[in-house]
Design an enzyme around this catalytic site. Sequence first.
Site, short mmCIF file in Angstrom:
data_model
loop_
_atom_site.label_atom_id
_atom_site.label_comp_id
_atom_site.label_asym_id
_atom_site.label_seq_id
_atom_site.Cartn_x
_atom_site.Cartn_y
_atom_site.Cartn_z
N HIS A 168 1.10 -0.93 0.15
CA HIS A 168 -0.04 0.03 0.00
C HIS A 168 0.76 1.29 0.00
CE1 HIS A 168 0.95 0.15 4.39
NE2 HIS A 168 0.79 1.21 4.35
C1 UD1 Z 1 -1.63 5.72 5.61
C2 UD1 Z 1 -0.31 6.19 6.51
C3 UD1 Z 1 0.80 5.05 6.40
C4 UD1 Z 1 0.22 3.88 7.04
C5 UD1 Z 1 -1.18 3.43 6.37
C6 UD1 Z 1 -1.81 2.21 6.89
C7 UD1 Z 1 0.16 8.61 6.07
C8 UD1 Z 1 1.17 9.55 5.22
N1 UD1 Z 1 0.20 7.23 5.45
O1 UD1 Z 1 -1.41 5.52 4.52
O2 UD1 Z 1 1.82 5.36 6.93
O3 UD1 Z 1 1.01 2.67 6.74
O4 UD1 Z 1 -2.11 4.75 6.64
O5 UD1 Z 1 -3.04 1.77 6.38
O6 UD1 Z 1 -0.58 8.97 6.97
N2 UD1 Z 1 -8.90 4.85 2.02
C9 UD1 Z 1 -9.96 4.31 1.71
N3 UD1 Z 1 -10.88 4.25 2.94
C10 UD1 Z 1 -10.04 4.26 4.08
C11 UD1 Z 1 -8.77 4.92 4.31
C12 UD1 Z 1 -8.18 5.17 2.95
O7 UD1 Z 1 -10.75 4.17 0.64
O8 UD1 Z 1 -10.86 3.80 5.25
C13 UD1 Z 1 -8.28 5.21 0.52
C14 UD1 Z 1 -8.32 6.63 -0.13
O9 UD1 Z 1 -8.57 6.63 -1.23
C15 UD1 Z 1 -7.25 7.31 0.19
C16 UD1 Z 1 -6.26 6.37 0.19
O10 UD1 Z 1 -6.78 5.09 0.51
O11 UD1 Z 1 -6.91 8.34 -0.66
C17 UD1 Z 1 -4.88 6.50 1.02
O12 UD1 Z 1 -5.33 6.47 2.40
P1 UD1 Z 1 -4.51 7.52 3.26
O13 UD1 Z 1 -4.88 7.67 4.71
O14 UD1 Z 1 -4.31 8.89 2.67
O15 UD1 Z 1 -2.97 6.87 3.45
P2 UD1 Z 1 -2.68 5.45 3.28
O16 UD1 Z 1 -1.96 5.00 2.13
O17 UD1 Z 1 -3.79 4.45 4.16
#
Ligand code: UD1
Length: 354
Positions: A205
Site C-alpha cells: 500500500h
Molecule cells: C496511511 C499512512 C501510512 C500507513 C497506512 C496504513 C500517512 C501519510 N500514511 O497510508 O503510513 O502505513 O495509513 O494503512 O498517513 N482509503 C479508503 N478508505 C479508508 C482509508 C483510505 O478508501 O478507510 C483510500 C483513500 O482513497 C485514500 C487512500 O486510501 O486516498 C490512502 O489513504 P491515506 O490515509 O491517505 O493513506 P494510506 O495509504 O492508508
Amino acid sequence: MATKKIVTVVGARPQFVKAAVVSRAISKANQENGAALTEEIIHTGQHYDNGMSQVFFDQMDIPAPAVNLNIGSGQHGETTGKMLHGIEQELLARSPDLVLLYGDTNSTLAGALAAVKLHLPVAHVEAGLRSYNRTMPEEINRIVTDTISTHLFCPSSSAEMFLHREGITKGVHVVGDVMVDALLYYRSKAIAPTIDGPFALATLHRAENTDNPARLKGILEGFRQSPIPIVLPIHPRTEKALKTIGLSLPDTVVTQKPASYFEMLGLLKDCRFVLTDSGGLQKEAYVLQKRCVTLRDETEWNELVEADCNRLVGANTSMILEALEWADTPLKVSTAFYGDGESAARIVEILQAA
Ligand code: UD1
C-alpha cells in the site's frame, strides 16, 4: 494523587493496534497500581471504512473515541491542515495534561503540531524510526514529531541511537514495541484463514509502490511467478491505483478485503512467509518466526535484515524471485529485538511519573 488527563490522537489503521494495548495498560494501572490517568481518544477519521477502522475498535476493545473529526482522504496538505484545525479545537475544549501519539501518519503530525502550538507536552510512541528516505511522507512526519515531542518512546535501541544522532537525548526511553505487546496479547484470537495448502501473505500500500506504475508492475511480475498462491488483503489505495493504471492482478494472487486484526493474525500464523511494504508487518512476521520479503529499498527495522529474517528487494522482479526461494525456508531467531510484550506498561509508568 491528582488526575492526569491524556488525550490520544489516532486516525489510521496501525495506530488503532498500538493504541489498543496502551489504553488497556492505562486502565490496568488505574485499577491495580493506584494510577490516576484519564484518556480521551480523538479519531481524525483519516481511515473511515469499517474494515480499516471500526472493526479494530470492536475486536480490540479500544475505548470509543470521544470525537471523530471525519476528515477522510485528500491531498496531504489539505487533510493535515484540516486535522490540525480540528485537533486544536478539541484540545482547547478538553485541556489535557498530555497528548499521546503513535507512529508516523499524517494524523500523528497534525496531533503533534496542534499540541505544541498550545504548549502541551507530546508523548510519541514509536519514536526514533528512520528510513533516511525523505520522499516518504512518513519520514517527514517522524522527524517533525520527534523533534517536538517531550516523551519519546523508542521500540528498539537503534531508534534511540538515531535520535541521539540528531541531538535528541532528553525524554528518550527504549520501552520495546507496543505491536509486540498486541501480538502476544491477541494471538490466541487469531481467525484461521479459509485457504487450503501453502500460501504466502502479502500487503502492498505504500505510495512509493502504488503510485509508481513501473514499481507496481515489477512487484506484480514477481508475484506472478510465485510457486505458491499469494493472499493479498487489498488496501483501498492499491485497488484504486490498479484501476487507474489499468493493471490486473496475476492469477497467483488471491485478493480479499482489508483484513481485521484477528484475520491478519490467522494469516500470519499459517502463511509460509510474508511479502510486504508495510512497516508493522515486518516485525509481526519476525515475532511469529516467518521470513519477510520487504518490497521497499530501505527499512526502519535494519536489525531484521542483519539477522537474515528480512530481505530488502525493492520492486525488482528478479530480486523478488530470488527472495521467494530464500523466504520459504525455516526461521529460528531467539533475539528479542523489540522487547518482551510489556512495552505499554512501561510507557504508562513513565507517563504517570512525568
Ligand atoms: C496511511 C499512512 C501510512 C500507513 C497506512 C496504513 C500517512 C501519510 N500514511 O497510508 O503510513 O502505513 O495509513 O494503512 O498517513 N482509503 C479508503 N478508505 C479508508 C482509508 C483510505 O478508501 O478507510 C483510500 C483513500 O482513497 C485514500 C487512500 O486510501 O486516498 C490512502 O489513504 P491515506 O490515509 O491517505 O493513506 P494510506 O495509504 O492508508
